[in-house]
Design an enzyme around this catalytic site. Sequence first.
Site, PDB file in Angstrom:
ATOM      1  N   GLU A   1      18.670  41.263  28.762  1.00 38.49           N
ATOM      2  CA  GLU A   1      19.265  40.456  29.868  1.00 38.49           C
ATOM      3  C   GLU A   1      18.845  39.350  30.723  1.00 38.49           C
ATOM      4  O   GLU A   1      19.058  38.459  31.089  1.00 38.49           O
ATOM      5  CB  GLU A   1      19.680  41.443  30.539  1.00 38.49           C
ATOM      6  CG  GLU A   1      19.377  41.863  31.179  1.00 38.49           C
ATOM      7  CD  GLU A   1      20.105  43.300  32.826  1.00 38.49           C
ATOM      8  OE1 GLU A   1      19.633  43.671  33.536  1.00 38.49           O
ATOM      9  OE2 GLU A   1      20.824  43.831  31.904  1.00 38.49           O
TER      10      GLU A   1
ATOM     11  N   HIS B   1      30.608  34.906  24.880  1.00 35.54           N
ATOM     12  CA  HIS B   1      31.409  33.415  25.555  1.00 35.54           C
ATOM     13  C   HIS B   1      32.682  34.725  25.682  1.00 35.54           C
ATOM     14  O   HIS B   1      33.588  34.181  25.709  1.00 35.54           O
ATOM     15  CB  HIS B   1      32.141  32.600  25.060  1.00 35.54           C
ATOM     16  CG  HIS B   1      30.621  31.920  25.252  1.00 35.54           C
ATOM     17  ND1 HIS B   1      29.324  31.951  24.702  1.00 35.54           N
ATOM     18  CD2 HIS B   1      29.420  31.053  26.970  1.00 35.54           C
ATOM     19  CE1 HIS B   1      28.688  30.337  25.324  1.00 35.54           C
ATOM     20  NE2 HIS B   1      28.593  29.810  26.651  1.00 35.54           N
TER      21      HIS B   1
ATOM     22  N   CYS C   1      24.373  44.311  40.878  1.00 32.49           N
ATOM     23  CA  CYS C   1      25.597  43.529  39.301  1.00 32.49           C
ATOM     24  C   CYS C   1      26.535  44.591  39.027  1.00 32.49           C
ATOM     25  O   CYS C   1      27.160  43.838  38.022  1.00 32.49           O
ATOM     26  CB  CYS C   1      24.275  44.582  38.190  1.00 32.49           C
ATOM     27  SG  CYS C   1      22.881  43.942  38.267  1.00 32.49           S
TER      28      CYS C   1
END
EC number: 4.-.-.-
Length: 127
Positions: A116, A71, A27
């Site tokens: 998530e 985004h 990550c």
Amino acid sequence: MKNTFYEIKIITDFSAAHHLRDFRGKCENLHGHNWKIEIVLRGTELNEIGVLVDFGEVKQATRALLSEVDHHYLNEIPFFADRNPSSENIARYLFERLAEKFDNDKLRLYRVSAWESDDACATFMRE
């Protein structure tokens, strides 16, 4: 009835990229998620038409806030300059921003959860 309240929840989502600094795992690399967001509000009294708050009002305020992250590269948002854009901190960011709008004498933002993935979420909440 003592300690009773009404609770409403909306569920929405956004997509964004991020990386976790100093994570020492995959990550730490740039990647993205399609976060599912749950917003929970509580109050003790209904208004004159028998609702705690109009769902549309909560959805509109949440959509406006999510447009700032949807985004986008979360690491570039000022809130995350000195903290990782983890699901925990995303939940906190959304909570703090929405609390500005929905905390008053009859209504309190209670909890924001940031999912998530289908099986992992973090929540920021008020006692």
